[in-house]
Motif scaffolding. Sequence first.
Motif: not given
Length: 237
Positions: A18-30, A201-207
């Motif tokens: 249910h999560i797109s591949s681009s979002t999964q890559q984003h979560l990996k960075r987070v 896709k601001d993975y730094v702030w999401h972290c």
Amino acid sequence: MDFMDRNINFNALLKFSHISSSTQQHLKRVYSCFAICLLVAAAGAYVNVVLKFLQGSFISFAGSLGMMIWLMSTPHTFENEKKRLGILAGFAFFSGVGLGPALNMCIAINPSIIPTAFLGTAMIFMCFSLSALYAQRRSFLFLGGILMSVLSLLLISSLVNLLVGSVLLFKMHMYIGLLVMCGFVLFDTQLIIEKAEQGDKDYVWHCVDLFLDFITIFRKLMVIMAMNEKEKKKERK
């Protein structure tokens, strides 16, 4: 059919359809940034507790706040990526320094509280994170308003307790606060997913969101365990 003969597909367990591949890559960075932040925070705690450097809660508070404001004022662009990662590391370091008083308290009561609280925090964070990842999208976003309301009430109660000095009220504050932060892990994880799906896709702030959740849970768990251990020692006397 014998249960032992069944093949478990671990790849399927880690699949989030249910999560797109681009979002999964984003979560990996987070989560990669999150892991680095934990290591840097551990270094900050070591500097404070073991090396006895950067003592004082004001230094850690001012450093964390300064880094947070700097990060917020630095635009999320490709050119600023390394700079923002450095600021994030600084924020994590001062957050680790800020754990010094709680760590020293635990060391004085029972040093084994620290690894136990860390493992407990890791298990809590992992379980609630996976629950949010596997759950239907937006299913936990309704918690946002509830959690903020309870957090506001806890803030008011802590201010009142500065005047009253009630041990019971302090304990209630710690336990309820722990439950609230568990809820924030669910909420923040799903909010990150939703923001990423919308193009943020601001993975730094999401972290930062997840890191603050982890640190707060760890701090509250340490204090709760320290209080319980102190009470046990009093009963033994």
